[in-house]
Design an enzyme around this catalytic site. Structure first.
Site, mmCIF file in Angstrom:
data_model
loop_
_atom_site.group_PDB
_atom_site.id
_atom_site.type_symbol
_atom_site.label_atom_id
_atom_site.label_comp_id
_atom_site.label_asym_id
_atom_site.label_seq_id
_atom_site.Cartn_x
_atom_site.Cartn_y
_atom_site.Cartn_z
ATOM 1 N N LYS A 106 0.726 -1.251 0.140
ATOM 2 C CA LYS A 106 -0.066 -0.049 0.066
ATOM 3 C C LYS A 106 0.964 1.327 -0.029
ATOM 4 C CE LYS A 106 -3.318 2.291 3.329
ATOM 5 N NZ LYS A 106 -2.313 3.268 3.653
ATOM 6 N N LYS A 154 7.457 0.807 1.776
ATOM 7 C CA LYS A 154 8.272 0.232 0.628
ATOM 8 C C LYS A 154 9.531 0.599 0.427
ATOM 9 C CE LYS A 154 5.048 0.739 -2.330
ATOM 10 N NZ LYS A 154 4.182 1.516 -1.539
ATOM 11 N N LYS A 160 6.793 9.042 -8.107
ATOM 12 C CA LYS A 160 7.190 10.039 -7.188
ATOM 13 C C LYS A 160 8.641 10.174 -7.017
ATOM 14 C CE LYS A 160 5.417 8.735 -3.266
ATOM 15 N NZ LYS A 160 4.651 7.504 -3.644
ATOM 16 N N ASP A 187 -0.233 0.213 -5.057
ATOM 17 C CA ASP A 187 -1.038 -0.901 -5.261
ATOM 18 C C ASP A 187 -0.834 -1.278 -6.735
ATOM 19 O OD1 ASP A 187 -2.867 -2.999 -5.078
ATOM 20 O OD2 ASP A 187 -4.207 -1.674 -3.908
#
Lengths: 275, 343
Positions: free
Chosen positions: A12, A17, A43, A128
């Site tokens: 998520k 991550k 990003k 996701d």
């Protein structure tokens, strides 16, 4: 010749991550492995801590400026902490174009330039699996060992379960090389969090690869633009990342996941929330 | 799909919405149609229209362009490419510019209306049909007709003339169909003032708003017909007439809507029909059969066989009927001529 390990970290958005990926890559590199980390998120901040706060030019930036034929390896691969080679896919500005297609184009560029050559490649993939583009690293066999990062929060488990659905779907293709390698718990401090994540992993036919406790040193390291492995190598948190690196380089059991029904997942989360 | 397809759900009207929209926009005189999509989206239509025009003795490359989306634009967004393409279209001095969005443009969320600024050099009409997202061929036709009709000025107090709506510009004999409707209208003392849209100057939109009656080509343009009815209070007939009794009914209904003597016109047409049937007396007693044809065509074919005395049986030659059925008494004559050759 040593077998190349191709690992992808999914989970998520905001679950950690990139922090996990960067610290894992650092731990792997410090143990003497040749590591390439590829951020697959518009990003572009996956490798920021490995690059001491620098946002490196992305593959998509260069494609936008120069087209995809005039790019050299040196323009997209940057050496970071402990020699980890860093790449950011990048993508379009928010709200326009197709970031998923950008991921596909990035891999075509990396493939053509021979950039996907390393002992271990760590792919850090956006939140996701929002569309086929973000499943591409799995679908095309770039990422073969998938780790799901989750906390004990329902929405994080929900996202991890969704990604396991994508892996299961892709695995129906007999040529598919991608398998679930494990679940990484990134603690948020919910009740019985470690046990909940371990049970979730078991229910989707996998196992808990590591449980990273919540620790202020992560925030301190990031404020100092470093990975924990660099900022506080003696800390317990650094030890957890080393432990994860050991698991990853070991012989993880690769499985085809069995995603949970949403009702069962809610019931599981509720059973831990209420003790 | 039903076993016997009606005209509306047959595969003739399934297909690309971009092509549907282009079939309308390219029929506006002096217009330039710009497809926001990859080259292939416009190439296919240009090839089709070019071949058709050559066949009809109208040489010339259709004025259709493309924003030439490639992977780069798909990733980063295609609006800058569309702006560049639009700027180059102005150099062709078109009477009006249509921008039609393709599947991929809509999929990546490009908003084609973004490029339509305050520039008043030429009217620019966005048609955000989005290829398959907007539906099939007929959806493209309707959307283009409606977007164009929305530019028509307010209707005047005094209305006059008849508007023909939604001619099938990719039909080989579209003009023959139109001429028959024009002839029928003349029996009512009416003239067709606008063909919306076939060889129509942009300025003729004023005639659309001022028409007293709309005659739709067929039910595939009913959405456009409803728009005209709602917007301009324009009553409409739902389709070009077909068959013997169908043509007479058409005249009577048109007469009612226009406030003139449709019955007299229908009687006059009946006389002509008798003459036509008389010229095909040799068909009486011949035997033929129908192949698999749409339901509307079957009704038409049965009436013709019955009135001309053709016996329909299992072992005669197949009597084919064009789809769509050709309009009016002229269409009857055309089909009977074809059958006579077969029989």
């Amino acid at each position: 010749m040593m077998k190349m390990r191709q690992i992808a970290i999914y989970g998520k958005g905001g679950i950690g991550k990139s922090t996990t990926s960067a610290n894992l890559s650092a731990a792997l590199a410090l143990s003497g492995r040749r590591v390439l980390q590829i951020g697959c998120d518009p990003k572009r901040d996956s490798t920021r801590m490995l690059m001491h706060g620098r946002l490196i030019p992305t593959v998509m930036d260069l494609v936008r400026e120069k087209g995809d034929r005039d790019i050299s390896l040196e323009e997209i691969v940057f050496p970071g902490f402990a020699g980890v080679r860093c790449v950011e896919a990048g993508g379009p500005e928010p709200g326009i174009g197709c970031a998923g297609r950008g991921i596909i184009a990035t891999f075509q560029v990396l493939e053509r330039l021979g950039a996907l050559d390393s002992e271990i490649i760590v792919y850090d993939v956006l939140g996701d699996v929002v569309c086929g583009g973000f499943a591409m690293p799995m679908r095309e066999g770039y990422a073969r060992e998938i780790y799901l990062v989750t906390s004990g929060e329902l929405m994080a488990l929900y996202a991890a379960n969704n990604i396991s659905k994508a892996i299961e779907r892709l695995s129906r293709n007999k040529k598919s090389l991608c398998r679930l390698a494990g679940v990484i718990g990134n603690a948020r401090g919910t009740p019985g969090e470690r046990e909940l994540i371990a049970e979730f992993a078991s229910r989707i036919n996998s196992s808990l690869a590591a449980f990273i406790p919540r620790d202020p040193v992560v925030q301190q390291a990031e404020l100092n633009r470093m990975t924990v492995l660099e900022f506080s190598p003696e800390s317990a948190q650094a030890g957890h990342y080393r432990e994860l690196a050991g698991t990853v380089t070991g012989e993880p059991v690769l499985t085809i996941p069995t995603p949970m029904e949403i009702g069962d997942l809610e019931e599981l989360a509720l059973s831990y929330a209420t003790g | 799909m039903p076993a016997i397809p009606t005209r509306c759900d047959s595969v003739r009207h399934v297909g690309c919405a971009v092509s549907g929209a282009l079939s309308v926009t390219t029929a506006v005189e002096g217009a330039f149609s710009l497809v926001h999509g990859p080259d292939g989206c416009s190439h296919q239509f240009i090839s089709l229209l070019h071949s058709l025009q050559m066949d009809q003795g109208r040489p010339g490359i259709p004025r259709v362009g493309s924003s030439r989306l490639s992977e780069r634009e798909i990733i980063f967004g295609g609006i800058p490419a569309l702006s560049r393409a639009l700027e180059s279209v102005f150099r062709h001095h078109p009477s009006v510019i249509f921008i039609i969005s393709s599947c991929i443009a809509e999929t990546i969320g490009d908003d084609i209306s973004e490029v339509v600024g305050d520039d008043s050099r030429v009217p620019v009409i966005p048609i955000p049909i989005g290829g398959f997202i907007g539906g099939g061929f007929a959806s493209g036709v309707n959307e283009a007709l409606i977007r164009l009709a929305a530019r028509a000025p307010a209707p005047p107090r005094e209305k006059s003339g008849v508007a023909v709506i939604g001619e099938k510009n990719l039909e080989f004999d579209a003009d023959a169909q139109y001429l028959e409707v024009k002839r029928l209208m003349s029996l009512l003392g009416q003239s067709v003032t606008v063909r919306f849209v076939r060889s129509m100057p942009y300025e003729s939109l004023v005639d659309l708003a001022s028409a007293r009656l709309a005659v739709l080509r067929d039910s595939s343009v009913q959405h456009a017909g409803k728009y005209l009815s709602d917007t301009f209070k324009l009553p409409s007939l739902p389709a070009f007439p077909t068959g013997l009794s169908g043509t007479r009914d058409f005249l009577e209904k048109a007469g009612n809507l226009l406030g003139c003597d449709g019955k007299a016109a229908a009687e006059k047409e009946h006389e002509l029909q008798e003459e036509v049937l008389g010229s095909f007396r040799s068909l009486k007693g011949k035997k033929g059969r129908f192949g698999p044809i749409p339901y509307e065509s079957l009704l038409f074919a049965k009436e013709l066989a019955n009135c001309s005395g053709i016996r329909i049986g299992g072992d005669g030659p197949v009597l084919s009927v064009p789809d769509p059925v050709p309009a009016g008494t002229a269409g009857v004559r055309r089909v009977l001529s074809h059958w006579r050759r077969i029989l």
